[in-house]
Structure formats: structure tokens, C-alpha cells
Design a protein around this motif. Structure first.
Motif, mmCIF file in Angstrom:
data_model
loop_
_atom_site.group_PDB
_atom_site.id
_atom_site.type_symbol
_atom_site.label_atom_id
_atom_site.label_comp_id
_atom_site.label_asym_id
_atom_site.label_seq_id
_atom_site.Cartn_x
_atom_site.Cartn_y
_atom_site.Cartn_z
ATOM 1 N N LEU A 3 0.823 -1.199 0.000
ATOM 2 C CA LEU A 3 0.000 0.000 0.000
ATOM 3 C C LEU A 3 0.863 1.258 0.000
ATOM 4 C CD1 LEU A 3 -2.938 1.084 0.211
ATOM 5 C CD2 LEU A 3 -2.662 1.044 2.699
ATOM 6 N N TRP A 4 1.917 1.257 0.813
ATOM 7 C CA TRP A 4 2.818 2.404 0.902
ATOM 8 C C TRP A 4 4.267 1.935 0.954
ATOM 9 C CZ3 TRP A 4 0.963 7.012 -0.074
ATOM 10 C CH2 TRP A 4 -0.389 7.282 0.203
ATOM 11 N N ARG A 5 5.110 2.558 0.134
ATOM 12 C CA ARG A 5 6.558 2.397 0.242
ATOM 13 C C ARG A 5 7.126 3.626 0.931
ATOM 14 N NH1 ARG A 5 8.096 -1.949 -2.586
ATOM 15 N NH2 ARG A 5 6.702 -2.690 -4.245
ATOM 16 N N SER A 6 8.255 3.468 1.559
ATOM 17 C CA SER A 6 8.843 4.572 2.325
ATOM 18 C C SER A 6 9.055 5.800 1.453
ATOM 19 C CB SER A 6 10.167 4.130 2.957
ATOM 20 O OG SER A 6 11.039 3.581 1.989
ATOM 21 N N SER A 7 9.479 5.620 0.209
ATOM 22 C CA SER A 7 9.724 6.769 -0.671
ATOM 23 C C SER A 7 8.440 7.532 -0.972
ATOM 24 C CB SER A 7 10.378 6.302 -1.978
ATOM 25 O OG SER A 7 9.576 5.302 -2.610
ATOM 26 N N ALA A 12 4.747 12.179 0.443
ATOM 27 C CA ALA A 12 3.414 12.594 0.875
ATOM 28 C C ALA A 12 3.458 13.377 2.186
ATOM 29 C CB ALA A 12 2.509 11.376 1.029
ATOM 30 N N CYS A 13 4.267 12.901 3.138
ATOM 31 C CA CYS A 13 4.241 13.457 4.495
ATOM 32 C C CYS A 13 5.317 14.505 4.753
ATOM 33 C CB CYS A 13 4.405 12.333 5.518
ATOM 34 S SG CYS A 13 3.155 11.044 5.414
ATOM 35 N N GLY A 14 6.337 14.539 3.908
ATOM 36 C CA GLY A 14 7.420 15.481 4.152
ATOM 37 C C GLY A 14 8.376 15.038 5.235
ATOM 38 N N GLY A 15 8.449 13.743 5.503
ATOM 39 C CA GLY A 15 9.320 13.235 6.547
ATOM 40 C C GLY A 15 10.514 12.491 5.993
ATOM 41 N N VAL A 16 11.283 11.892 6.881
ATOM 42 C CA VAL A 16 12.487 11.147 6.520
ATOM 43 C C VAL A 16 12.437 9.788 7.210
ATOM 44 C CG1 VAL A 16 14.998 11.074 6.606
ATOM 45 C CG2 VAL A 16 13.830 13.261 6.254
ATOM 46 N N SER A 17 12.713 8.724 6.453
ATOM 47 C CA SER A 17 12.720 7.368 7.011
ATOM 48 C C SER A 17 14.121 6.995 7.485
ATOM 49 C CB SER A 17 12.254 6.352 5.967
ATOM 50 O OG SER A 17 10.889 6.528 5.652
ATOM 51 N N THR A 18 14.174 6.248 8.557
ATOM 52 C CA THR A 18 15.465 5.783 9.072
ATOM 53 C C THR A 18 16.041 4.682 8.195
ATOM 54 O OG1 THR A 18 14.319 4.198 10.506
ATOM 55 C CG2 THR A 18 14.861 6.360 11.448
ATOM 56 N N ARG A 19 15.169 3.986 7.460
ATOM 57 C CA ARG A 19 15.578 2.949 6.519
ATOM 58 C C ARG A 19 14.392 2.661 5.605
ATOM 59 N NH1 ARG A 19 15.278 -2.860 9.564
ATOM 60 N NH2 ARG A 19 14.709 -3.452 7.450
ATOM 61 N N ALA A 20 14.615 2.021 4.488
ATOM 62 C CA ALA A 20 13.549 1.723 3.540
ATOM 63 C C ALA A 20 12.565 0.709 4.138
ATOM 64 C CB ALA A 20 14.135 1.188 2.237
ATOM 65 N N TRP A 21 11.306 0.850 3.788
ATOM 66 C CA TRP A 21 10.275 -0.068 4.267
ATOM 67 C C TRP A 21 9.107 -0.092 3.275
ATOM 68 C CZ3 TRP A 21 5.711 2.554 4.852
ATOM 69 C CH2 TRP A 21 5.780 3.917 5.099
ATOM 70 N N ALA A 22 8.249 -1.071 3.422
ATOM 71 C CA ALA A 22 7.033 -1.188 2.618
ATOM 72 C C ALA A 22 5.920 -1.722 3.510
ATOM 73 C CB ALA A 22 7.257 -2.108 1.423
ATOM 74 N N ALA A 23 4.747 -1.109 3.428
ATOM 75 C CA ALA A 23 3.623 -1.486 4.291
ATOM 76 C C ALA A 23 2.428 -1.922 3.455
ATOM 77 C CB ALA A 23 3.227 -0.311 5.190
ATOM 78 N N THR A 24 1.688 -2.880 3.985
ATOM 79 C CA THR A 24 0.486 -3.375 3.307
ATOM 80 C C THR A 24 -0.791 -2.808 3.916
ATOM 81 O OG1 THR A 24 0.537 -5.321 4.747
ATOM 82 C CG2 THR A 24 1.569 -5.517 2.580
ATOM 83 N N GLY A 25 -0.663 -2.045 4.997
ATOM 84 C CA GLY A 25 -1.823 -1.452 5.644
ATOM 85 C C GLY A 25 -1.396 -0.317 6.546
#
Length: 473
Positions: A3-7, A12-25
Motif C-alpha cells: 500500500l505504501w513504500r517509504s519513498s 506525501a508526508c514530508g518526513g524522513v525514514s530511518t531505513r527503507a520499508w514497505a507497508a500493506t496497511g
């Protein structure tokens, strides 16, 4: 499906991820979080950041946070943003932008959740459908519902609620509905409004987020129709009406109760049609016709929807019915659990339904009993509104009314002596006595505002026997 990838979420949110991730919900509650969800650490009564550990133990793919807690392991995938709620809203905006289907937003003083669920059911049989879960209709529930919406959604149904002025318009602008539907305007939340007209103005703000040329689906029966129509015209919306009013484009011609449900005759763009609801009540029938109006506005198939709606049943606490076997040699008790919400309009509808139900006893008789808790948030006129219930014609067709709560005392004292059951100060006190108040074969309505805790009475009735399994339709 991702549903959402970190990139994507970062953009969308204007934030920064500590590492790459992918979410299904997407989840805001560790108790219902599914493996693969993005956990949103909202702060409400408690700080969601305190629940990062259980979220990841439950399988969260990442956390949406405003800071990294000192105790958090360095390897956790976290999307760090300035404000978590604003980030959730922006995630919802991005989800809306990438979706090419149609969205209908539903509001109203009564009936919005049931109508949303009817729409979910009939539309899901005609296309990929996404709808709000439970009553996720407020400042965090609406963006959460949007953020959970898959990109390939064809129909989305978003419920929008309010308790104070100014809440609906910003939510409508988040949703940007193609269609806005208003079920009914009634005395509810009057503690925050000076009149029903003000409530109607607030509900009409659901059209604020629509582009010109959108569609407003309006209840032609409500006394506040003029205010709703004016709001729709300000938004340059096309108006489709429903109800029993002769002027309604989708008109309820008849709602006839049978032992198994309600037979509906209605007329619309395709002429006279019929439908069957697997539950009872004129109010459900009217909202079903509103659903057909909305289906037409979405350019979906009304005939298919009229056939499929028979599979719909009310959500728990909103008029759902169940049979309770107290004695295997006697007819079951039938419980109507309407304990989630109450205001004068919905209580009147529920009492009229109880009064009109055909008797199920073999001798043509049946005890019809109402167990009522306080109606809350009605403002300065709350005592009068409770007292006036005693004058409803439906009261004369009931066997007994039992009441719980300080406000319901005003009704209890006005009831005819032959209809007056018992009154207790709290729902818990009344729940402790249900065993002597009900019997096999009874038809029981339990209704009140959620905060009156009248649901404990419904639960106590269920514990008296064995709940019969529902029939598969």
C-alpha cells in the motif's frame, strides 16, 4: 499488495525514514494491528510513541513518529515527521490523489453508519470498494480511512461525522467527494449548537470539498431540506432527492414489514422497482432508497443493488437483531440491540418499529418491551425531549418500558401506569435485574446513547440464554 513504500510516504508526508520499508496497511491501534501495517503513533489520551514496541512485536512494517524514543532500537524502520496527525492527513490526501475511482461521503444526524454499510455491500458487488471501518468519521478516522485506500479502488464510501461546528468542512476538503449524501437532520449534539438549523448548516458543509458539477443526494423528507439544498447549490452540485415525499426523484412507495424483513417498493429513474431488506424498519427502508439514489449517481446498476441489499443487516448496536433461546421448549426471545446511539428522532423510529412489528406468538400476541437509556448531548431542552417521548402514539402499543438514567426519569414519570416498568439510576443497576424483566417469546428493544452504557443491558440479556445462529441468506 504493498500500500505504501517509504519513498512514497516520505513525499506525501514530508518526513524522513530511518531505513527503507514497505507497508500493506495502516493502523493506529496495536490491538488490531496486522502484520505489515504502518503504525501511526498518534497522541490522544495516550502517546502512541509508547506503543512502538508492541506494534513491532505484532509485525508492524514501520512506525510513523514525530521523534525517535530513546529506548527504540536503532534498526527500527521509522518515518519521522514534524506532526503525526498532519502526516496522516497528508497520507490521506496522497491516497485520494492517486485513486481514479469515485468517492461518496455520507453524513447525517442518524443513519449514516447504516447507510455507509449498505453502500459498502451493494457497491462491493459491482466493483472494488473501500469503506470506513466502524464509525471512523472524525478528524483522525477520515484521514486514516483515506490512507488505507488501495490505489485501484473503484468506489469509496467515507463516513463524516461531527460533534461541534466547523468539523465537517475540513474533512470534506480532505475527501474531495464526487457525491455527498445526507441521510437525516435531527436533534443531536444540541449541546454544541443553538438549533437544528445550525446542525443542518454544519451537515451541508459536506459539499464544500466537491468540485462543481458533483452530486448531492438529499433526503426530501427532512424539515431542513431547504438548508441542505442551499448548501448543495452553493457547491454547484447536481441534486438527487430520495424519501417518501412525492417530489423525491427516488421515492419510497411502500415499506411493508414481514416476519423475515421489510419489502420495499420504490420508484426511480428506471421506474417502479422492488427490494427486500433482511431487517425491519421504515427508517432503514428510506435509507435503502437513498442508497439506490447514490448508486444511480455513481453510474452503477440500481437493479443489481436492489437485489443485493437483501444481504445487508444492521451493524452491532445499531438495530441488529438476534434470537436468544431461554427455554428450548418455548419460543426464543428476540433482541433488537440499538444501544450505540440515541436522539429523539432515532428513538421515535425505533419505538415505532417495535410497535409495528407483527406479533410472532402462535396466539397472535407478543410482549413488546423497550429498555431505554439516556439520550445525551441534547442541550438545555434535554429534559423536555425525554418527557415528550411519553406522548408518542407508539407507546400505546408496547407492553412495558423500563428506563435507566437521570434523564430517562423524565420519561418514566410521564408513562401511563400500565406501561411503566422499572427505573434505575444506572444501566448497570438495570442490567442486574433483566432476568425478571424478560421471558421467552418477548420482543425486546434496548436503546440509548453510547455513554449511557445501555449496551451492558443488551449483554446481560444475551447471557441469559443461548444466542441462535444467524440464517445464511
Amino acid at each position: 499488495m504493498t500500500l505504501w513504500r517509504s519513498s512514497d510516504a516520505e513525499r506525501a508526508c514530508g518526513g524522513v525514514s530511518t531505513r527503507a520499508w514497505a507497508a500493506t496497511g495502516v493502523s493506529i491501534d496495536t490491538r488490531s494491528l496486522a502484520a505489515g501495517d504502518l503504525f501511526v503513533a498518534l497522541t490522544d489520551r495516550r502517546d502512541g510513541h509508547d506503543f512502538l514496541a508492541p506494534a513491532f512485536e505484532a509485525g508492524a512494517a514501520a512506525g510513523l513518529v514525530s521523534h525517535i524514543p530513546e529506548t527504540a532500537p536503532p534498526e527500527l524502520p521509522l518515518l519521522v515527521v514534524p506532526d503525526v496527525l498532519q502526516a496522516l492527513e497528508r497520507l490521506g490526501v496522497a491516497a485520494r490523489r492517486r485513486m481514479n475511482g469515485k468517492i461518496i461521503a455520507v453524513t447525517g444526524s442518524v443513519g449514516k453508519t447504516s447507510t455507509k454499510e449498505m453502500l459498502r455491500l451493494v457497491l462491493s458487488r459491482q466493483g472494488r470498494t473501500h469503506a470506513a471501518e466502524h464509525s471512523y468519521n472524525n478528524h483522525w478516522g477520515v484521514p486514516l480511512t483515506l490512507a488505507r485506500m488501495p490505489p485501484d479502488t473503484e468506489y469509496a464510501v467515507i463516513e463524516i461525522g461531527m460533534s461541534h461546528a466547523g468539523e465537517i468542512e475540513p474533512l470534506s476538503r480532505l475527501v474531495r467527494p464526487d457525491i455527498g449524501m445526507i441521510t437525516e437532520i435531527a436533534p443531536a449534539h444540541l449541546a454544541a449548537f443553538d438549533s437544528i438549523a445550525e446542525i443542518a448548516e454544519e451537515k451541508a458543509a459536506i459539499f464544500a470539498g466537491m468540485d462543481p458539477g458533483g452530486c448531492a443526494v438529499l433526503n426530501a423528507d427532512t424539515e431542513m431540506f431547504g438548508i441542505l439544498r442551499a448548501g448543495a447549490k452553493r457547491a454547484q452540485a447536481h441534486i438527487v432527492t430520495f424519501g417518501g415525499n412525492a417530489s423525491a426523484r427516488f421515492r419510497l412507495e411502500e415499506a411493508r414489514m414481514t416476519e423475515n424483513g421489510t419489502v420495499i417498493r420504490f420508484s426511480g429513474d428506471a421506474g417502479p422497482q422492488c427490494a427486500m431488506l433482511g431487517t425491519h424498519g421504515d427508517h432503514f427502508a428510506r435509507n435503502a432508497v437513498g442508497v439506490f439514489a447514490a448508486v444511480s449517481a455513481l453510474e452503477a446498476d440500481v437493479t443489481i443493488a436492489s437485489l443485493d441489499i437483501r444481504h445487508w443487516t444492521p451493524p452491532p448496536g445499531r438495530g441488529a437483531e438476534s434470537e436468544i433461546i431461554l427455554d428450548e421448549e418455548k419460543p426464543p426471545l428476540r433482541l433488537i440491540d440499538d444501544a450505540f446511539n440515541a436522539n429523539p428522532a432515532s428513538l421515535q423510529a425505533a419505538l415505532e418499529l417495535l410497535a409495528a412489528r407483527p406479533a410472532a406468538g402462535s396466539d397472535g400476541t407478543q410482549r413488546k418491551i423497550a429498555i431505554l437509556g439516556d439520550m445525551l448531548e441534547l442541550g438545555s431542552g434535554e429534559a423536555v425531549m425525554h418527557r415528550d417521548v411519553a406522548a408518542l402514539p407508539a407507546i400505546g402499543y408496547l407492553t412495558k418500558l423500563h428506563c435507566a438514567g437521570a434523564l430517562m426519569r423524565h420519561l418514566y414519570d410521564r408513562l401511563p401506569s400500565d406501561r411503566r416498568g422499572i427505573w434505575r439510576a444506572t444501566s448497570d443497576e438495570l442490567a442486574a435485574e433483566v432476568k425478571r424483566l424478560v421471558a421467552p417469546g418477548d420482543l425486546i428493544l434496548v436503546k440509548g446513547s453510547k455513554s449511557s452504557r445501555v449496551s451492558v443491558i443488551a449483554d446481560a440479556i444475551r447471557r441469559l440464554g443461548i444466542e441462535a445462529p444467524e440464517e445464511v441468506v
